[in-house]
Each structure stands twice: as structure tokens, then as C-alpha cells.
Enzyme design. Structure first.
Site, PDB file in Angstrom:
ATOM      1  CB  CYS A 116      -6.047   1.106   0.021  1.00 45.89           C
ATOM      2  SG  CYS A 116      -5.128   2.527   0.645  1.00 45.89           S
ATOM      3  CD  GLU A 139      -0.224  -7.270  -4.550  1.00 43.69           C
ATOM      4  OE1 GLU A 139       0.216  -6.104  -4.536  1.00 43.69           O
ATOM      5  OE2 GLU A 139      -1.301  -7.591  -5.103  1.00 43.69           O
ATOM      6  CE  LYS A 154      -3.681   0.902  -5.550  1.00 42.24           C
ATOM      7  NZ  LYS A 154      -4.061  -0.502  -5.811  1.00 42.24           N
ATOM      8  CG  HIS A 167      -3.402   4.072  -3.966  1.00 39.85           C
ATOM      9  ND1 HIS A 167      -4.721   3.663  -3.848  1.00 39.85           N
ATOM     10  CD2 HIS A 167      -2.714   3.388  -3.011  1.00 39.85           C
ATOM     11  CE1 HIS A 167      -4.817   2.784  -2.871  1.00 39.85           C
ATOM     12  NE2 HIS A 167      -3.617   2.590  -2.351  1.00 39.85           N
ATOM     13  CG  PHE A 222      -2.302   2.283   5.541  1.00 33.98           C
ATOM     14  CD1 PHE A 222      -1.257   1.524   5.055  1.00 33.98           C
ATOM     15  CD2 PHE A 222      -2.104   3.657   5.645  1.00 33.98           C
ATOM     16  CE1 PHE A 222      -0.046   2.090   4.674  1.00 33.98           C
ATOM     17  CE2 PHE A 222      -0.907   4.241   5.269  1.00 33.98           C
ATOM     18  CZ  PHE A 222       0.114   3.463   4.788  1.00 33.98           C
TER      19      PHE A 222
END
Length: 407
Positions: A166, A309, A330, A335, A395
Site C-alpha cells: 500500500c 497512525e 480512502k 483503498h 503491509f
């Protein structure tokens, strides 16, 4: 010698619109592109929602003899690149400039539509010796979009593709930025593309149990996870001195790039890793934490990502955190995995130019574990906005952050 790097062109193919003006208009109007999946058969899917592009017709953009060579993710990337280069006015017809221009793209999985169609044909056919499409490999390879852009534009400088899940397109833009800044190239066409709304991909994400059944509500109470999307976004970067010399319209100053690895877990994020990436981007840009007005967050809408985050922002910005307007786009266009960072980068460029922070949709109330100034549900005018970050945390524990200044 370090060169100042500016953004001179933007291009988008997204669920909110097929060019930058329609994308930005829909984003700031609060339109949500997430809805029931229509492009594939959803029988067997538990969560049949996504942010799809319904009105993209590749036949309008490509010669019918060439179209069989392009997977959907390449088609969208080339169309977005054409818009970005047209806006920039970059004279790629000059052979010396074409040789000194890079094409650096990002993607998470590449030609997933081609891969799934080919495997389905092989595994479901009753015919012996069944064959797949002869262009299966050149369509599905991860570097196909970048290679198709280079051929379409005549770019003969360095070209490669970045894959970091991502964060792919944020890494791609960051690496391109470093190449222009260092003088390795004079300009770069860079961004990302993803088109993986296929049955197999959606089942894979369902198995991770991170998907929301209805919509994406980043940082909000009641959030239930992420929703997949698709799209492509491409930008043109060049040396400020070159852009000024040819009278280009400069859209933003790309001031810094930071990246880090968590080195801890393949799916669970670590606030220390994302903290380091934000601090490195600020240092690279010569910014203090107190200089930042706006952050376009990674903001997936999962419990763990959003709290991690949020914690990272507090570690970096401390008391100034409450003064930063945070948008999580998003919630509007889903996403798009390897394309997400580039879409959000363009949203950040536009936010700086227009002095407007885009909304975080579906926001039902503040989560005490996400103590941030969320731009909730409606766009927020911010005429004094001068600096912004665009975050991507992937990820694999791969983190990338871009720092921008208003120009």
C-alpha cells in the site's frame, strides 16, 4: 548539487472521476464512490462493496490493435499519465529531455485481472490443451504500466516499478523525487496504478478479516475496516529551474521524503516505524513539526491502523497535533492499494493549491484512541495552509511519507 523539485502535472483515473478536475470536485463535495460491486459477479463474496470505476472505456483511449496488450491497471495508468504530461507541457518530443526523464511507477500486484482470468480459464475448462491469451505475461507483469507509459510518451530515461504493497506509489514518487533532486534526471513521470477488484483478490482480503461490510470510516467510532478501490494517479516532477525556464505552471513544491521499515510483523503496524518516516520527511524538507498544517493520512479505517497512525502523529507532533487538520480520503475513493499513495498525493497537492482540506466521510464521532483534528464529513477551507504531509504505511511494515509546500 541538490535541485529544488516541483510538481507541474497531475493525472487521475479514479472512482470519483476520470480526470483531476472531476476527481477534486467530487472529493471536496463529499461524494462517496463506495457502493455495491457491479463489475464482477459477487456470488460467494461476504463483503460485496468496493469503490469501482464504472465509466472508464479503454476503447476511447487506445487503438484496437494495441488494446489486447494492456491490462486494466496499465490502461488507467497510461490515461492518467497523458493528462499529467499534457498539463505539465513537458516537451518529451525533445530527444535529450526524453533521455533525461525517468518513468517510475508503483503497484501492489500488477495485472491481477489478467492473472485471474487466465487461471480461471485454465482451471475451469473441460477442453484438453487449453491455452491462455498469448499476451498474458506482458499484461500481468508488475512493470507493465510503467513500460506502457514510457512507450506511449517516448520516455527513454530510467524506468522501473516499485512494489511495497500500500506504499508502492508513495515510494515511487519519493524515489523519483530523489532522482530529480540529485540531478540524475531532469524530470520524472511517476505515480501508481492498481486494478485488483477481482473475485480472488476480494476473497483474499475477506480472509484477513479487515474488510468493512458497508463503508470506510477512518478514525471514527463505529469503524469496521477498510474497503478496496481501484485507480491510477500520475504526476510530473521536474527541477524548479527547468520549470521556470520554460514557463511551466508550478503546482506545488515537493520538499521532502522519508521512509522506514518496522522490521517487526508482516501485517501489524508499529508506531515507531511510521514515526521515523514522518520525522525523516520533515528533516529532509527542512521543516519543523510546528510547520505542518495538514496531513493526508494513510487512514484505512481498521482499528489497529488508525490507532497506530494516531499514536505516531502524537509522537512526532506532540502538542502541535491538535492544530493539524487530518483527512483520510480512502473514505471517499476506497483503498487502491499500490495506487492509493499517488491518489492521496494528488489530493494533497490540490489541498495546498486550493486551500481546502478534503473530508473524511462516514465520520460518526471521535474515537478517544484517535485524538486528532479529523476533517469530518465536509471539506474544510484552510486558506492559510502552507505545508502538508501525505502518509502511506504498508503491509510488511514499509512506511513512506512525502512532504509538500504550497508554491
Amino acid at each position: 548539487m541538490s535541485e529544488s523539485v516541483v510538481v507541474t502535472g497531475l493525472g487521475v483515473v479514479s472512482p470519483l472521476g476520470l480526470d483531476v478536475p472531476s476527481f477534486w470536485s467530487a472529493l471536496t463535495a463529499g461524494r462517496c464512490a463506495i457502493g455495491p460491486i457491479r463489475n464482477i459477479n459477487t456470488e460467494g463474496l461476504t463483503n460485496a462493496v468496493a469503490a469501482e470505476i464504472h465509466d472508464f472505456d479503454p476503447a476511447k483511449h487506445f487503438d484496437p490493435r494495441k488494446l489486447p496488450l494492456l491490462d486494466r491497471f496499465s490502461q488507467m495508468a497510461v490515461v492518467a499519465a497523458r493528462e499529467a504530461v499534457a498539463q505539465s507541457g513537458l516537451p518529451l518530443g525533445q530527444s535529450d529531455l526524453a533521455e533525461q526523464t525517468a518513468c517510475i511507477m508503483g503497484t501492489g500486484v500488477g495485472g491481477q485481472t489478467t492473472l485471474e482470468e487466465s487461471y480461471t480459464k485454465l482451471m475451469t475448462s473441460d477442453r484438453p490443451n487449453v491455452r491462455v491469451h498469448p499476451f498474458t505475461v506482458p499484461r500481468l507483469m508488475a512493470n507493465a504500466a510503467g513500460s506502457q507509459i514510457s512507450m506511449d510518451m517516448g520516455i527513454t530515461g530510467p524506468g522501473f516499478t516499485v512494489a511495497s504493497a500500500c506504499a508502492s506509489s508513495t515510494h515511487a514518487i519519493g524515489v523519483a523525487y530523489q532522482m530529480v533532486r540529485s540531478g540524475a534526471v531532469r524530470a520524472a513521470v511517476t505515480g501508481g496504478s492498481e486494478a485488483c477488484l477481482t473475485f480472488g483478490t476480494l476473497k483474499g482480503w475477506e480472509a484477513l478479516r479487515v474488510m468493512a461490510p458497508d463503508t470506510c470510516r477512518p478514525f471514527s467510532t463505529g469503524r469496521a475496516g477498510m474497503v478496496l478501490g481501484e485507480g491510477a494517479a500520475v504526476v510530473v516532477l521536474e527541477r524548479e529551474s527547468d520549470a521556470k525556464a520554460r514557463g511551466a505552471h508550478i503546482l506545488a513544491h515537493l520538499a521532502g521524503f522519508g521512509m522506514s521499515s518496522d522490521a517487526r510483523d508482516i501485517t501489524t503496524p508499529d508506531a515507531n516505524g511510521s514515526t521515523r518516516a514522518m520525522r525523516l520527511a520533515l528533516r529532509d524538507a527542512g521543516l519543523n513539526p510546528q510547520d505542518v498544517d495538514h496531513i493526508n493520512a494513510h487512514g484505512t479505517g481498521t482499528r489497529l491502523n488508525d490507532t497506530t497512525e494516531s499514536a505516531a502523529m502524537h509522537m512526532v507532533f506532540e502538542a502541535h497535533t491538535k492544530n493539524i487538520a487530518v483527512s483520510a480520503c480512502k473514505s471517499s475513493f476506497g483503498h487502491a492499494l499500490g495506487g492509493a499513495g499517488a491518489l492521496e498525493f494528488i489530493a494533497t497537492v490540490m489541498a495546498l493549491r486550493e486551500g481546502v482540506a478534503p473530508p473524511t466521510l462516514g465520520f460518526q464521532g471521535p474515537d478517544p484512541e484517535c485524538d486528532l483534528d479529523i476533517v469530518a464529513n465536509e471539506a474544510r477551507p484552510m486558506p492559510g495552509m502552507k505545508t502538508a504531509l501525505s502518509n502511506s504505511f504498508a503491509f510488511g511494515g514499509l512506511n513512506a511519507v512525502l512532504a509538500l509546500r504550497r508554491y
